[in-house]
Design a protein around this motif. Sequence first.
Motif, PDB file in Angstrom:
ATOM      1  N   PHE A 173       0.822  -1.214   0.000  1.00 22.08           N
ATOM      2  CA  PHE A 173       0.000   0.000   0.000  1.00 22.08           C
ATOM      3  C   PHE A 173       0.852   1.260   0.000  1.00 22.08           C
ATOM      4  CE2 PHE A 173      -2.883  -3.276   1.569  1.00 22.08           C
ATOM      5  CZ  PHE A 173      -3.873  -3.130   0.618  1.00 22.08           C
ATOM      6  N   THR A 174       1.966   1.228   0.741  1.00 28.45           N
ATOM      7  CA  THR A 174       2.838   2.421   0.768  1.00 28.45           C
ATOM      8  C   THR A 174       3.424   2.675  -0.613  1.00 28.45           C
ATOM      9  OG1 THR A 174       3.628   1.237   2.698  1.00 28.45           O
ATOM     10  CG2 THR A 174       4.367   3.521   2.428  1.00 28.45           C
ATOM     11  N   ASP A 175       3.790   1.603  -1.301  1.00 30.79           N
ATOM     12  CA  ASP A 175       4.465   1.742  -2.599  1.00 30.79           C
ATOM     13  C   ASP A 175       3.486   1.737  -3.773  1.00 30.79           C
ATOM     14  OD1 ASP A 175       6.965   2.069  -1.724  1.00 30.79           O
ATOM     15  OD2 ASP A 175       7.658   0.015  -2.074  1.00 30.79           O
ATOM     16  N   PHE A 176       2.194   1.794  -3.446  1.00 32.85           N
ATOM     17  CA  PHE A 176       1.191   1.581  -4.484  1.00 32.85           C
ATOM     18  C   PHE A 176       1.389   2.486  -5.697  1.00 32.85           C
ATOM     19  CE2 PHE A 176      -3.021   1.667  -6.401  1.00 32.85           C
ATOM     20  CZ  PHE A 176      -3.429   0.348  -6.286  1.00 32.85           C
TER      21      PHE A 176
ATOM     22  N   MET B  21      -1.512  10.569   0.492  1.00 30.61           N
ATOM     23  CA  MET B  21      -0.284   9.954   1.020  1.00 30.61           C
ATOM     24  C   MET B  21       0.809  11.007   1.180  1.00 30.61           C
ATOM     25  SD  MET B  21      -0.327   6.390  -1.064  1.00 30.61           S
ATOM     26  CE  MET B  21       1.155   5.710  -0.347  1.00 30.61           C
ATOM     27  N   ARG B  23       3.958  10.846   1.375  1.00 29.98           N
ATOM     28  CA  ARG B  23       5.169  10.738   0.550  1.00 29.98           C
ATOM     29  C   ARG B  23       4.965  11.312  -0.848  1.00 29.98           C
ATOM     30  NH1 ARG B  23       6.390   4.478  -0.258  1.00 29.98           N
ATOM     31  NH2 ARG B  23       8.206   5.355  -1.245  1.00 29.98           N
ATOM     32  N   HIS B  24       3.692  11.394  -1.319  1.00 34.45           N
ATOM     33  CA  HIS B  24       3.461  11.926  -2.661  1.00 34.45           C
ATOM     34  C   HIS B  24       3.037  13.394  -2.633  1.00 34.45           C
ATOM     35  CE1 HIS B  24       4.110   8.056  -4.308  1.00 34.45           C
ATOM     36  NE2 HIS B  24       3.087   7.505  -3.687  1.00 34.45           N
ATOM     37  N   ILE B  81      -0.969   6.846 -11.634  1.00 29.94           N
ATOM     38  CA  ILE B  81       0.490   6.857 -11.502  1.00 29.94           C
ATOM     39  C   ILE B  81       1.105   7.731 -12.589  1.00 29.94           C
ATOM     40  CG2 ILE B  81       2.544   5.434 -11.730  1.00 29.94           C
ATOM     41  CD1 ILE B  81       0.965   3.206 -10.325  1.00 29.94           C
TER      42      ILE B  81
END
Lengths: 524, 103, 98
Positions: A173-176, B21, B23-24, B81
């Motif tokens: 999930f973190t790297d999704f 998130m 981190r993004h 993405i």
Amino acid sequence: MKAAFRQSMSWLHTWTGLLVGWILFAVFLSGTLAYFNSEITLWMQPETSQTRSQSDAVAKGGAWLQQNHPDAVEWSIFPANERGGAVRVLWTPPPATPDAKPVRDPDRDIAWLDPNTGQQINVRDTMGGAFFYRLHFDMHYMPRIWGRWIVGVCAMFMFVAILTGIVVHRKIFTDFFTLRFNKGQRSWLDAHNVVGVLALPFHIMITFTGFVTLASMYMPWGIAANFANDDDYFKSAFPQPEIPDTRGAPAPPLDLAAALATVDARWNGASPSSVTVFRPADTSAVVRMFQTSSAQIDSRADAIVMNRAGEVIWAKAGKGAATQTFGVMVGLHAGRYAGPDLRWLYFLSGLGGTTMIGTGLILWTVKRKRKHAAKSVAHVGLRLVEVLNTGTIVGFPLGVAAYFIANRLVPLDTVERAEAEIGWFFAAWGVSYIYAALRPAPRAWFELLAAAAAAFAAIPLLSAFTTGRNLFTSIASGDWTRATIDFALLATAVLFAFAARKVAAKSDAAPSHPRRSREQAQTS
Amino acid sequence: MIHLLGFVAALCGFVLLCAAMQRHQTEIFGARLAPALGRNLRYGGGALIVAAWLIDALGLGWAVGTITALGHLTLAAGLAIALLHWRSAALKKARAPARSKQA
Amino acid sequence: MAARASGQRLEVIARTLLAIVGAYAAASLVAATLARVLPGDRAEAALAGTIVSFAVFPAIVMWVFGARRVLPVLVSLVIGCALLAALTYWSITTGGRA
């Protein structure tokens, strides 16, 4: 303990994936192409128009047989679905003497009809999209049963690789959304993870249902526990229509209208996909129809047997829960039920799976290359994997391009023409391995990618010169299926050209140049 | 039409989830968002994902709709993405001249 | 060092063999046992057991490779398979096949 478990799963993931990765790549890509098997066949038979109504195509087939083979003892009609084209009709001529057994000559007693005009047409001899469908689980140049076992064993490796991959990939999930470009090994890992995770439901579904399609072959012991022989099981689980063989008196050749009206009412308008008429010129004529598999998810389509008047004399009984589950699983795998939108989603997910396998294979070499570069030793295993990677990942698509080109270039009167087209496929694919083995890795990647780009770009051009159809006439006449395939071929060419440019830029930047010139200096 | 609706809902859902998130966030906005806002984005994203599934399921039937929804989710996440990538590249580009001026 | 490496290689071979043979044997026996014990139509039960067995196979492969020591896995697999085999054998000899 947990770390040790993850480590062993990581090891298992790496080796199950690598050992069979090349076969899996071919199986995945051919299966993905097979989602468009009817469309590809339509493209490969430019002589036919596209089916507008499958039921109507059956009626056209019946009318043609009625007129041209009224005295035959058996007729079969195989219409294409609405994604495809030509109708195939077969017949068994009456025996020379009344007591002799009627025999069908497979080469002579067959005709192809246009689905909309009902006229006989000369379609080129090709396997079309069915080649990729067959290759997907039968392989080629070997007995079917071997191919199926090879694919089954590889699929089990795949299943283990998927499950261990989930265990290994800690931060699903973190790297999704994480996909970093131009970071070498890290980028390959990101790409591998992203395509793996995004289409994970598809990957698990497609692998599991893949076993189920050939369940009784891979795992016959459940059946063996309950039945003394397989035939009893199949008769009990999947009862087939029974055809009465009592003869009546001669009658005019059968008209399919009554039977078609019956199934149209019974199946809510779903068409028949395969029709056989027994004794068409007899009062005892019997019509057997199988329902098209696009009508429901369950792959085991309905079947029905009717008499001359279109009255039902045999119908399929209701199914048990397990049989239905089985049918739905096989149906989910094959996706024959899918309409155009869902079909594209299947296709894209399949490409995702193919990409996952390809990036996984490349990741293996990228990881090890760095390790070996540090020790500056050549490694036979690494080189072998690299050659197999290049020859599979670019070679297989190159083979596909060759197959499409062969479809337009192999002379129409060639003996065993369909097999000749397939020969082009394997020749191009096979030569890719040899080429990859003879050239240094980055050059082999670049040159094969460039060749694939050129080959795919050439197909629509060749098609325009060798057939009456080209992209513009297709669009003008509203022939969207063929136009889309031409577009897709061009898009594939662009994609390969882009990849080739990327590889060229990379290998120019990489410090492999001095080493290569040193090698050249040594050899000269 | 159902396909388009389902897909757009899934895409919006994933864009919100991505923005939620930490981190993004710097890649998208150039700075981190307040934790409360992030949480709301996450709830909104989750709700849109569920909505995508419901749209497909009600429009196409539960069986085919659910399968289609999974396909839409896969495709939408892939596009999200790509969007993230373009956005962060654009942001970097916009900032690069500013930084060089400072230097 | 060499001894350790060859010991490791031997263990990998042992685990691989156990994973393939053990998992297939266990999956087959699960299919056969379920075919016997599931209620209802025999063809239905056989098919249900067969479908389930495809999930048993990878689970056992992962167990064999994931466990810290091989021997306990081997012993449990042998005992488990023997029990299932005995149950199936008894069921077939008393109930017969179609």
